[in-house]
Enzyme design. Structure first.
Site, PDB file in Angstrom:
ATOM      1  N   LEU A 133       0.196   3.722  -5.887  1.00  0.00           N
ATOM      2  CA  LEU A 133      -1.275   3.719  -5.931  1.00  0.00           C
ATOM      3  C   LEU A 133      -1.980   3.502  -4.599  1.00  0.00           C
ATOM      4  CD1 LEU A 133      -1.801   1.591  -9.193  1.00  0.00           C
ATOM      5  CD2 LEU A 133      -1.358   4.036  -8.944  1.00  0.00           C
ATOM      6  N   TYR A 187       7.823  -9.363 -15.121  1.00  0.00           N
ATOM      7  CA  TYR A 187       6.629  -8.646 -14.651  1.00  0.00           C
ATOM      8  C   TYR A 187       5.397  -9.104 -15.450  1.00  0.00           C
ATOM      9  CZ  TYR A 187       3.674  -4.487 -13.738  1.00  0.00           C
ATOM     10  OH  TYR A 187       2.661  -3.628 -13.387  1.00  0.00           O
ATOM     11  N   ILE A 221       0.067   4.579 -15.053  1.00  0.00           N
ATOM     12  CA  ILE A 221      -0.720   5.483 -14.194  1.00  0.00           C
ATOM     13  C   ILE A 221       0.108   6.727 -13.852  1.00  0.00           C
ATOM     14  CG2 ILE A 221      -2.025   5.693 -12.043  1.00  0.00           C
ATOM     15  CD1 ILE A 221      -3.163   3.637 -14.121  1.00  0.00           C
ATOM     16  N   GLY A 239       0.778  -1.241   0.000  1.00  0.00           N
ATOM     17  CA  GLY A 239       0.000   0.000   0.000  1.00  0.00           C
ATOM     18  C   GLY A 239       0.804   1.282   0.000  1.00  0.00           C
ATOM     19  N   ASP A 296       2.292  -2.801   4.202  1.00  0.00           N
ATOM     20  CA  ASP A 296       3.488  -2.840   3.344  1.00  0.00           C
ATOM     21  C   ASP A 296       4.632  -3.379   4.194  1.00  0.00           C
ATOM     22  OD1 ASP A 296       5.652  -2.064   1.407  1.00  0.00           O
ATOM     23  OD2 ASP A 296       4.021  -0.982   0.449  1.00  0.00           O
ATOM     24  N   ILE A 297       5.799  -3.556   3.547  1.00  0.00           N
ATOM     25  CA  ILE A 297       6.993  -3.952   4.316  1.00  0.00           C
ATOM     26  C   ILE A 297       7.874  -2.741   4.603  1.00  0.00           C
ATOM     27  CG2 ILE A 297       7.088  -6.366   3.587  1.00  0.00           C
ATOM     28  CD1 ILE A 297       9.060  -5.513   1.389  1.00  0.00           C
TER      29      ILE A 297
HETATM   30  N1  LIG Z   1       1.623   2.272 -11.313  1.00  0.00           N
HETATM   31  C1  LIG Z   1       1.303   1.827 -12.532  1.00  0.00           C
HETATM   32  O1  LIG Z   1       1.498   2.513 -13.555  1.00  0.00           O
HETATM   33  C2  LIG Z   1       0.680   0.492 -12.674  1.00  0.00           C
HETATM   34  C3  LIG Z   1       0.549  -0.369 -11.610  1.00  0.00           C
HETATM   35  N2  LIG Z   1      -0.003  -1.616 -11.796  1.00  0.00           N
HETATM   36  C4  LIG Z   1      -0.098  -2.537 -10.677  1.00  0.00           C
HETATM   37  O2  LIG Z   1      -0.690  -1.905  -9.565  1.00  0.00           O
HETATM   38  C5  LIG Z   1      -0.091  -2.393  -8.356  1.00  0.00           C
HETATM   39  C6  LIG Z   1       0.382  -1.208  -7.534  1.00  0.00           C
HETATM   40  O3  LIG Z   1       1.318  -0.506  -8.318  1.00  0.00           O
HETATM   41  P1  LIG Z   1       2.244   0.637  -7.711  1.00  0.00           P
HETATM   42  O4  LIG Z   1       1.643   1.229  -6.510  1.00  0.00           O
HETATM   43  O5  LIG Z   1       2.601   1.505  -8.852  1.00  0.00           O
HETATM   44  O6  LIG Z   1       3.557  -0.222  -7.332  1.00  0.00           O
HETATM   45  P2  LIG Z   1       4.826   0.278  -6.510  1.00  0.00           P
HETATM   46  O7  LIG Z   1       6.007  -0.410  -7.082  1.00  0.00           O
HETATM   47  O8  LIG Z   1       4.852   1.744  -6.407  1.00  0.00           O
HETATM   48  O9  LIG Z   1       4.526  -0.315  -5.059  1.00  0.00           O
HETATM   49  C7  LIG Z   1       4.565  -1.688  -4.791  1.00  0.00           C
HETATM   50  C8  LIG Z   1       4.664  -1.872  -3.284  1.00  0.00           C
HETATM   51  O10 LIG Z   1       4.827  -3.280  -3.028  1.00  0.00           O
HETATM   52  C9  LIG Z   1       5.596  -3.379  -1.853  1.00  0.00           C
HETATM   53  N3  LIG Z   1       6.200  -4.721  -1.715  1.00  0.00           N
HETATM   54  C10 LIG Z   1       7.296  -5.220  -2.318  1.00  0.00           C
HETATM   55  N4  LIG Z   1       7.556  -6.451  -1.830  1.00  0.00           N
HETATM   56  C11 LIG Z   1       6.610  -6.726  -0.908  1.00  0.00           C
HETATM   57  C12 LIG Z   1       6.356  -7.831  -0.045  1.00  0.00           C
HETATM   58  N5  LIG Z   1       7.151  -8.902  -0.020  1.00  0.00           N
HETATM   59  N6  LIG Z   1       5.280  -7.768   0.785  1.00  0.00           N
HETATM   60  C13 LIG Z   1       4.481  -6.687   0.782  1.00  0.00           C
HETATM   61  N7  LIG Z   1       4.672  -5.607  -0.003  1.00  0.00           N
HETATM   62  C14 LIG Z   1       5.743  -5.632  -0.837  1.00  0.00           C
HETATM   63  C15 LIG Z   1       6.659  -2.302  -2.015  1.00  0.00           C
HETATM   64  O11 LIG Z   1       7.235  -1.961  -0.766  1.00  0.00           O
HETATM   65  C16 LIG Z   1       5.867  -1.173  -2.653  1.00  0.00           C
HETATM   66  O12 LIG Z   1       5.430  -0.228  -1.690  1.00  0.00           O
HETATM   67  C17 LIG Z   1       1.023  -3.343  -8.777  1.00  0.00           C
HETATM   68  O13 LIG Z   1       0.556  -4.668  -8.673  1.00  0.00           O
HETATM   69  C18 LIG Z   1       1.265  -2.991 -10.222  1.00  0.00           C
HETATM   70  O14 LIG Z   1       1.689  -4.102 -10.964  1.00  0.00           O
HETATM   71  C19 LIG Z   1      -0.439  -2.042 -13.011  1.00  0.00           C
HETATM   72  C20 LIG Z   1      -0.301  -1.234 -14.100  1.00  0.00           C
HETATM   73  C21 LIG Z   1       0.198   0.117 -14.013  1.00  0.00           C
HETATM   74  C1  LIG Z   2       2.326  -0.082 -16.922  1.00  0.00           C
HETATM   75  C2  LIG Z   2       2.874  -0.707 -15.714  1.00  0.00           C
HETATM   76  O1  LIG Z   2       2.488  -1.796 -15.370  1.00  0.00           O
HETATM   77  C3  LIG Z   2       3.934  -0.016 -14.936  1.00  0.00           C
HETATM   78  N1  LIG Z   2       3.709   1.384 -14.834  1.00  0.00           N
HETATM   79  C4  LIG Z   2       5.273  -0.248 -15.586  1.00  0.00           C
HETATM   80  O2  LIG Z   2       5.642   0.583 -16.440  1.00  0.00           O
HETATM   81  O3  LIG Z   2       5.910  -1.267 -15.291  1.00  0.00           O
END
Ligand SMILES: NC(=O)C1=CN([C@@H]2O[C@H](COP(=O)(O)OP(=O)(O)OC[C@H]3O[C@@H](n4cnc5c(N)ncnc54)[C@H](O)[C@@H]3O)[C@@H](O)[C@H]2O)C=CC1
Ligand SMILES: CC(=O)[C@H](N)C(=O)O
Length: 375
Positions: free
Chosen positions: A69, A197, A227, A65, A90-91
């Protein structure tokens, strides 16, 4: 005959037993007749009959979290369901504004028992699974990406199925690859991504849908585009340039882009993304003809984005220094995303196109930096 009946019953059990070899468990949740992972003996089966009624607020846990996002989603869900009904986890250590804005808990998704304890003790009914390593950082650490994105997902699926949770797992434009139709990319087509990924996200889509059909898990999944957000930083993806340009434009008047000027990718403003997530989670099950949907808002290239920003900040200078890893990834991803099924089935509609996105980002970052300068 009784022997044959007994044998056939054993064979049936074996066929229905999940791959982990554990005993199936009958639970009193809609459609779920078998638990995919063994619940320790002595577990209280009546617990499983405790499920939230449709009139109650859900009790939500968000994993991962503290990324780009999660905090925004918690804010939106807390507005709707009440502050204490949404737990961020989160961790990482939360910044103090996040820590004081509502419940936060440590949770490593690789620790199955810890995750189960959180779900049980807090009577969680919705799980939003955001933990992941994104495309660029995933390529830099394949072993960790495989563990978090695949092994972690298995823990999440099993816990969600065992406890009758509604589960949201985001997928991505990155779940497609060079052999997918790229302009536009429909919901159902060839998916052969070339990043860990992407592979892990196709796996998540398929496993979630499998658990839905096999165990009745209420799995819901949206494939997000890149995003764009003003008050949270991206976590190491291919689309990150489309966030960085705004910060650099406001602070330095210069931006060095790591993708080629004509690289077209689907994108979305964060408010649309988070609203879509809430809407699909609240959609009546009957309206969902699928469990994994594309969603989209706009598609643009770095050059088109820079031109739009330059309408507001004409002095912005943009140069290009290509990152070959990110460029190869972007070249294999959709250019336009076909999200007609989401629009038809549960009424998805985006609010932000490119001009509104640029105006909103510049207003937000501009006012933030004016406040910082004044202090
Ligand atoms: N931001 C984007 O543009 C997009 C995001 N997504 C998906 O949305 C979700 C959220 O994305 P974001 O917030 O951008 O990702 P992010 O990379 O900013 O955050 C991911 C979080 O996961 C945590 N994490 C890592 N290892 C962990 C573990 N072992 N246990 C618990 N938490 C752990 C990290 O500490 C980090 O806060 C992801 O699944 C991503 O694939 C999908 C498409 C686009
Ligand atoms: C589109 C996604 O999943 C992410 N923002 C990435 O670029 O890896």
């Amino acid at each position: 005959m009784p022997v044959i009946r007994a044998l056939s019953s054993v064979a049936k059990q074996a066929l229905l037993a999940p791959a982990c070899g554990c005993q199936p468990l009958t639970v009193a949740i809609r459609n779920i007749s078998f638990s995919p992972r063994q619940v320790t003996s002595g577990s209280d089966a009546s617990f499983h009959s405790v499920s939230f009624s449709e009139t109650d607020h859900p009790k939500v846990l968000i994993t991962g979290g503290l990324g780009q996002l999660g905090v925004g989603l918690a804010k939106l869900l807390r507005k709707r369901f009440g502050k204490n009904n949404v737990i961020l986890s989160d961790i990482r250590k939360p910044p103090s504004n996040v820590f004081h804005s509502g419940p936060f808990i440590y949770s490593d998704i690789l620790d199955y028992k810890n995750l189960r304890e959180i779900v049980v003790n807090n009577r969680i009914t919705w799980l939003v699974h955001y933990s992941a390593l994104l495309s660029a950082v995933g390529e830099a650490n394949v072993a960790l990406a495989r563990a978090v994105n695949i092994t972690g997902l298995h823990n999440i699926l099993d816990i969600a199925a065992e406890h009758g949770l509604r589960l949201f797992v985001p997928s991505t434009i990155g779940a497609f690859g060079p052999t997918s139709p790229r302009n536009p990319t429909p919901d159902l087509c060839v998916q052969r991504p070339r990043t860990i990924y992407g592979v892990s996200k196709v796996h998540a889509e398929l496993m979630g849908e499998y658990y839905h059909h096999r165990y009745g898990l209420d799995f819901r999944c949206l494939r997000y585009p890149g995003i764009i957000s003003a008050d949270s930083q991206p976590g190491g993806g291919t689309t990150d340039y489309a966030v960085q340009i705004f910060h650099d434009a406001v602070k330095n008047g210069k931006f060095e882009c790591n993708l080629k000027p004509d690289t077209r990718l689907p994108m979305m403003y964060i408010d649309d993304c988070l609203r879509a997530t809430l809407e699909v989670m609240e959609a009546p099950a009957e309206s969902l003809s699928m469990r994994t949907y594309n969603i989209n808002a706009m598609s643009f290239t770095p050059e088109e984005l820079a031109n739009e920003v330059q309408k507001q900040l004409p002095d912005l200078q943009v140069t290009y220094e290509i990152d070959s890893v990110r460029q190869a990834i972007a070249d294999s991803w959709p250019m336009n995303f076909d999200d007609r099924n989401a629009r038809n089935d549960w009424g998805w509609k985006h609010d932000y196109d490119l001009p509104e996105l640029v105006q909103t980002m510049l207003n937000f970052i501009g006012s933030d930096s004016r406040i910082a300068q004044a202090n």
